[in-house]
Design a protein around this motif. Structure first.
Motif, PDB file in Angstrom:
ATOM      1  N   GLY A 156       0.827  -1.216   0.000  1.00 54.83           N
ATOM      2  CA  GLY A 156       0.000   0.000   0.000  1.00 54.83           C
ATOM      3  C   GLY A 156       0.853   1.254   0.000  1.00 54.83           C
ATOM      4  O   GLY A 156       0.614   2.186   0.757  1.00 54.83           O
ATOM      5  N   GLY A 157       1.879   1.275  -0.877  1.00 58.61           N
ATOM      6  CA  GLY A 157       2.641   2.515  -1.102  1.00 58.61           C
ATOM      7  C   GLY A 157       1.876   3.358  -2.112  1.00 58.61           C
ATOM      8  O   GLY A 157       0.719   3.052  -2.436  1.00 58.61           O
ATOM      9  N   ASP A 205       8.392  15.225  -5.912  1.00 61.50           N
ATOM     10  CA  ASP A 205       7.772  16.116  -6.902  1.00 61.50           C
ATOM     11  C   ASP A 205       6.957  15.271  -7.873  1.00 61.50           C
ATOM     12  O   ASP A 205       7.429  14.266  -8.397  1.00 61.50           O
ATOM     13  CB  ASP A 205       8.819  16.984  -7.617  1.00 61.50           C
ATOM     14  CG  ASP A 205       9.918  16.177  -8.283  1.00 61.50           C
ATOM     15  OD1 ASP A 205      10.305  15.145  -7.710  1.00 61.50           O
ATOM     16  OD2 ASP A 205      10.368  16.569  -9.372  1.00 61.50           O
ATOM     17  N   ARG A 242       5.636  12.782   1.179  1.00 64.58           N
ATOM     18  CA  ARG A 242       5.117  11.424   0.956  1.00 64.58           C
ATOM     19  C   ARG A 242       3.946  11.139   1.898  1.00 64.58           C
ATOM     20  O   ARG A 242       2.957  10.522   1.520  1.00 64.58           O
ATOM     21  CB  ARG A 242       6.232  10.393   1.165  1.00 64.58           C
ATOM     22  CG  ARG A 242       5.769   8.964   0.886  1.00 64.58           C
ATOM     23  CD  ARG A 242       6.859   7.946   1.078  1.00 64.58           C
ATOM     24  NE  ARG A 242       6.257   6.633   1.165  1.00 64.58           N
ATOM     25  CZ  ARG A 242       6.461   5.637   0.309  1.00 64.58           C
ATOM     26  NH1 ARG A 242       7.270   5.797  -0.685  1.00 64.58           N
ATOM     27  NH2 ARG A 242       5.856   4.481   0.478  1.00 64.58           N
ATOM     28  N   LYS A 294       1.643  -9.111   6.179  1.00 60.96           N
ATOM     29  CA  LYS A 294       2.923  -9.238   5.471  1.00 60.96           C
ATOM     30  C   LYS A 294       2.884 -10.463   4.565  1.00 60.96           C
ATOM     31  O   LYS A 294       2.762 -11.600   5.041  1.00 60.96           O
ATOM     32  CB  LYS A 294       4.071  -9.340   6.483  1.00 60.96           C
ATOM     33  CG  LYS A 294       5.420  -9.382   5.802  1.00 60.96           C
ATOM     34  CD  LYS A 294       6.544  -9.352   6.803  1.00 60.96           C
ATOM     35  CE  LYS A 294       7.876  -9.398   6.082  1.00 60.96           C
ATOM     36  NZ  LYS A 294       8.982  -9.530   6.989  1.00 60.96           N
ATOM     37  N   GLY A 301       7.285  -2.837  -3.724  1.00 57.52           N
ATOM     38  CA  GLY A 301       8.536  -2.080  -3.643  1.00 57.52           C
ATOM     39  C   GLY A 301       9.790  -2.845  -4.053  1.00 57.52           C
ATOM     40  O   GLY A 301       9.750  -3.919  -4.662  1.00 57.52           O
ATOM     41  N   LYS A 336       8.423  -9.489  -2.935  1.00 61.92           N
ATOM     42  CA  LYS A 336       8.379 -10.945  -2.696  1.00 61.92           C
ATOM     43  C   LYS A 336       7.606 -11.645  -3.815  1.00 61.92           C
ATOM     44  O   LYS A 336       7.575 -12.870  -3.882  1.00 61.92           O
ATOM     45  CB  LYS A 336       7.675 -11.229  -1.360  1.00 61.92           C
ATOM     46  CG  LYS A 336       8.469 -10.864  -0.134  1.00 61.92           C
ATOM     47  CD  LYS A 336       9.282 -12.085   0.334  1.00 61.92           C
ATOM     48  CE  LYS A 336       9.928 -11.893   1.671  1.00 61.92           C
ATOM     49  NZ  LYS A 336      10.853 -10.772   1.738  1.00 61.92           N
ATOM     50  N   LEU A 369       4.160  -3.635 -10.414  1.00 55.84           N
ATOM     51  CA  LEU A 369       4.219  -2.214 -10.772  1.00 55.84           C
ATOM     52  C   LEU A 369       5.183  -1.474  -9.851  1.00 55.84           C
ATOM     53  O   LEU A 369       5.581  -1.978  -8.795  1.00 55.84           O
ATOM     54  CB  LEU A 369       2.817  -1.583 -10.755  1.00 55.84           C
ATOM     55  CG  LEU A 369       2.015  -1.486  -9.460  1.00 55.84           C
ATOM     56  CD1 LEU A 369       2.515  -0.417  -8.514  1.00 55.84           C
ATOM     57  CD2 LEU A 369       0.556  -1.166  -9.799  1.00 55.84           C
ATOM     58  N   GLY A 385      14.245  11.606  -9.881  1.00 49.36           N
ATOM     59  CA  GLY A 385      12.960  11.864  -9.217  1.00 49.36           C
ATOM     60  C   GLY A 385      11.788  11.239  -9.960  1.00 49.36           C
ATOM     61  O   GLY A 385      10.698  11.806 -10.032  1.00 49.36           O
TER      62      GLY A 385
HETATM   63  C1  LIG Z   1      16.394   8.092  -0.501  1.00 54.97           C
HETATM   64  C2  LIG Z   1      15.320   8.038  -1.531  1.00 54.97           C
HETATM   65  C3  LIG Z   1      14.849   9.227  -2.090  1.00 54.97           C
HETATM   66  C4  LIG Z   1      13.855   9.183  -3.064  1.00 54.97           C
HETATM   67  N1  LIG Z   1      13.423  10.339  -3.613  1.00 54.97           N
HETATM   68  C5  LIG Z   1      12.496  10.311  -4.588  1.00 54.97           C
HETATM   69  C6  LIG Z   1      12.033  11.509  -5.205  1.00 54.97           C
HETATM   70  O1  LIG Z   1      12.467  12.594  -4.866  1.00 54.97           O
HETATM   71  N2  LIG Z   1      11.095  11.406  -6.169  1.00 54.97           N
HETATM   72  C7  LIG Z   1      10.593  10.193  -6.563  1.00 54.97           C
HETATM   73  O2  LIG Z   1       9.742  10.157  -7.473  1.00 54.97           O
HETATM   74  N3  LIG Z   1      10.982   9.060  -5.996  1.00 54.97           N
HETATM   75  C8  LIG Z   1      11.924   9.079  -5.029  1.00 54.97           C
HETATM   76  N4  LIG Z   1      12.334   7.924  -4.464  1.00 54.97           N
HETATM   77  C9  LIG Z   1      11.758   6.658  -4.923  1.00 54.97           C
HETATM   78  C10 LIG Z   1      10.329   6.463  -4.450  1.00 54.97           C
HETATM   79  O3  LIG Z   1      10.267   6.542  -3.039  1.00 54.97           O
HETATM   80  C11 LIG Z   1       9.814   5.097  -4.921  1.00 54.97           C
HETATM   81  O4  LIG Z   1      10.106   4.943  -6.284  1.00 54.97           O
HETATM   82  C12 LIG Z   1       8.308   4.957  -4.729  1.00 54.97           C
HETATM   83  O5  LIG Z   1       7.973   5.060  -3.373  1.00 54.97           O
HETATM   84  C13 LIG Z   1       7.813   3.628  -5.294  1.00 54.97           C
HETATM   85  O6  LIG Z   1       6.469   3.416  -4.948  1.00 54.97           O
HETATM   86  P1  LIG Z   1       5.889   1.922  -4.826  1.00 54.97           P
HETATM   87  O7  LIG Z   1       4.456   2.103  -4.453  1.00 54.97           O
HETATM   88  O8  LIG Z   1       6.241   1.157  -6.047  1.00 54.97           O
HETATM   89  O9  LIG Z   1       6.724   1.238  -3.670  1.00 54.97           O
HETATM   90  P2  LIG Z   1       6.938   1.664  -2.144  1.00 54.97           P
HETATM   91  O10 LIG Z   1       6.749   3.125  -1.957  1.00 54.97           O
HETATM   92  O11 LIG Z   1       8.229   1.068  -1.730  1.00 54.97           O
HETATM   93  O12 LIG Z   1       5.756   0.942  -1.392  1.00 54.97           O
HETATM   94  C14 LIG Z   1       5.751  -0.463  -1.205  1.00 54.97           C
HETATM   95  C15 LIG Z   1       4.754  -0.808  -0.116  1.00 54.97           C
HETATM   96  O13 LIG Z   1       4.684  -2.225  -0.036  1.00 54.97           O
HETATM   97  C16 LIG Z   1       4.733  -2.620   1.329  1.00 54.97           C
HETATM   98  N5  LIG Z   1       5.323  -3.968   1.364  1.00 54.97           N
HETATM   99  C17 LIG Z   1       6.597  -4.316   1.084  1.00 54.97           C
HETATM  100  N6  LIG Z   1       6.770  -5.650   1.231  1.00 54.97           N
HETATM  101  C18 LIG Z   1       5.579  -6.127   1.604  1.00 54.97           C
HETATM  102  C19 LIG Z   1       5.120  -7.446   1.932  1.00 54.97           C
HETATM  103  N7  LIG Z   1       5.946  -8.498   1.894  1.00 54.97           N
HETATM  104  N8  LIG Z   1       3.815  -7.613   2.281  1.00 54.97           N
HETATM  105  C20 LIG Z   1       2.962  -6.554   2.330  1.00 54.97           C
HETATM  106  N9  LIG Z   1       3.356  -5.279   2.070  1.00 54.97           N
HETATM  107  C21 LIG Z   1       4.639  -5.079   1.691  1.00 54.97           C
HETATM  108  C22 LIG Z   1       5.600  -1.559   2.007  1.00 54.97           C
HETATM  109  O14 LIG Z   1       5.357  -1.492   3.395  1.00 54.97           O
HETATM  110  C23 LIG Z   1       5.165  -0.292   1.253  1.00 54.97           C
HETATM  111  O15 LIG Z   1       4.058   0.331   1.878  1.00 54.97           O
HETATM  112  C24 LIG Z   1      13.312   7.939  -3.481  1.00 54.97           C
HETATM  113  C25 LIG Z   1      13.774   6.743  -2.912  1.00 54.97           C
HETATM  114  C26 LIG Z   1      14.783   6.791  -1.951  1.00 54.97           C
HETATM  115  C27 LIG Z   1      15.296   5.511  -1.366  1.00 54.97           C
END
Ligand SMILES: Cc1cc2nc3c(=O)[nH]c(=O)nc-3n(C[C@H](O)[C@H](O)[C@H](O)COP(=O)(O)OP(=O)(O)OC[C@H]3O[C@@H](n4cnc5c(N)ncnc54)[C@H](O)[C@@H]3O)c2cc1C
Length: 401
Positions: free
Chosen positions: A26-27, A63, A121, A142, A174, A178, A313, A325
């Motif tokens: 839920g990111g 951003d 965020r 999890k 993320g 897994k 995704l 970014g």
């Molecule tokens: C230091 C840093 C700075 C960044 N700065 C930027 C920026 O300025 N701009 C930008 O666009 N991006 C930035 N990013 C990248 C950005 O944070 C990610 O690309 C983005 O959050 C991806 O979204 P997502 O939903 O794919 O994954 P995530 O945001 O990683 O969300 C994944 C979710 O899945 C959950 N999860 C994981 N494993 C499991 C499991 N086994 N079971 C159930 N739930 C699980 C996690 O708890 C989380 O809530 C940065 C990253 C880092 C590390």
């Protein structure tokens, strides 16, 4: 005949509506997907390992780009709400080298709405969560294993003992997904860059000298293959990333005791010994919370053989270095493209194939650019490299109008 076809189509769509969809994670990506599906009357459930507080507390400012993150928010019906809380002044930028020599300064006082406004965020996740039917997300689940079934379904296992069998499972979990191993053997690789995350609480009131240097947006100081990257967040704190090229095990073997923040900060100051005093204030003023991070990436241009009942995704699909970014923007764009593909195709397999093709096309070049960007940032004179790149981009994309 046409009536008969319509009846069949309606029947197919109805069947589709009854199919079970699970989203792992839920990111920003998973939340956006569930929300757009909800708007189209398609049921899904997010399984998130964290709790609502942990989602909110993942700080940092992001951003959101007009042609990706904002586009997805439009599909989720939240663009107007976003515009109300977005920080346009957060687009301001200061680029310096270790002496504090300014290579680029962008300050927009015109009140014009730029194309890449900032949002914390936490605020973004709150915006998405508040619009989502609470029945559609389960916290504290999890995911540990998915077992493919013969009919394309997947049996999902969770650490708390819960088991669910679904027609379609989407990995939005993320960097260390897994679910990814069910589609590809590829795994994340260390990018050669490590970071130390620091926070300067209430910089707005407590450290006006640094705030006035930093400005309302991002400050990037680059030299000698190192960096101090800082962003003013909406809550008045400055988030700081000390960034270095380092061996993979540096964060474990550097001997810096991050559980003793005062000692650790002295050690970090030594790493920036010949840097400008104002830049060293980003370390001196930081609070006690210190987090070390390795920056990972997936192989650029990663694809997999499309399979029934499963896809990925966001970072799970194309983790890339954060120096363009693009990460959150792509995660949200993926969510939007996938959701609309599911709405448009009666058949899940076709929907997934079509989504994956489009996702590869737009994400691969950006992964390449993000990798180039990392190399540009962490150069002997990163500030000059990045400044030249900005100029080159401006020449290639003359302003409209
Ligand atoms: C230091 C840093 C700075 C960044 N700065 C930027 C920026 O300025 N701009 C930008 O666009 N991006 C930035 N990013 C990248 C950005 O944070 C990610 O690309 C983005 O959050 C991806 O979204 P997502 O939903 O794919 O994954 P995530 O945001 O990683 O969300 C994944 C979710 O899945 C959950 N999860 C994981 N494993 C499991 C499991 N086994 N079971 C159930 N739930 C699980 C996690 O708890 C989380 O809530 C940065 C990253 C880092 C590390």
């Amino acid at each position: 005949m046409t009536n008969q076809m319509n009846q069949i189509n309606n029947l197919t769509s109805d069947l589709q509506k009854n199919k079970r969809i699970a989203i792992i994670g839920g990111g920003p990506g998973g939340l956006t997907l569930a929300l757009i599906l909800q708007r189209h009357g398609i049921d899904s459930v997010i399984y998130e390992r964290g709790f609502v507080e942990s989602i909110a507390n993942q700080g940092g400012t992001l951003d959101l780009h007009k042609d990706s993150g904002q586009l997805a928010l439009k599909e989720a019906g939240l663009l107007e709400a976003f515009h109300k809380i977005a920080r346009y002044e957060g687009e301001d930028l200061l680029l310096v080298d270790k002496y504090g020599t300014v290579y680029r300064k962008e300050v927009d006082d015109t009140g014009r709405e730029g194309e890449r406004p900032e949002i914390d965020r936490e605020a973004l996740c709150e915006l998405l969560l508040n619009a989502l039917d609470p029945q559609r997300i389960r916290f504290g689940y999890k995911f540990i294993e998915g077992i493919p079934q013969e009919d394309g379904k997947h049996e999902l296992h969770f650490e708390n003992g819960h088991v669910d069998t679904v027609d379609l499972v989407i990995g939005a979990d993320g960097a260390f997904s897994k679910l990814r191993p069910l589609l590809t053997d590829a795994s994340v690789e260390y990018s050669g860059l490590s970071m130390v995350e620091l926070n300067i609480e209430d910089a707005v009131n407590q450290h006006p000298d640094l705030l006035s240097f930093n400005g309302r947006g991002s400050m990037i100081a680059l030299s000698d293959n190192k960096g101090i990257l800082a962003q003013l967040n909406g809550n008045g704190q400055i988030r700081v990333y000390l960034s270095f090229r380092a061996d993979r095990d540096w964060v474990d073997t550097n001997g810096i005791p991050i559980d003793k923040p005062q000692v650790a900060k002295q050690e970090f100051l030594k790493l920036y010994d010949d840097w400008d005093e104002m830049l060293k204030n980003y370390i001196r003023y930081a609070g006690d919370r210190i987090v070390t991070r390795r920056i990972y990436m997936l192989p650029i241009g990663l694809t997999w053989k499309s399979r029934k009942g499963i896809t990925l995704l966001g970072d799970a699909a194309h983790l890339m270095s954060p120096f363009m970014g693009e990460g959150v923007n792509l995660a949200m764009l993926d969510a939007s493209v996938l959701a609309l593909s599911l709405v448009q195709h009666d058949d899940f397999e076709e929907a997934i194939r079509s989504y994956e093709q489009r996702m590869y096309e737009y994400s691969s070049p950006l992964a390449e650019m993000s990798d180039d960007s990392l190399k540009r940032f962490f150069d002997d004179n990163g500030a000059l490299q990045v400044s030249n790149w900005f100029k080159q981009m401006e020449q290639e994309q003359p302003e409209e109008g």
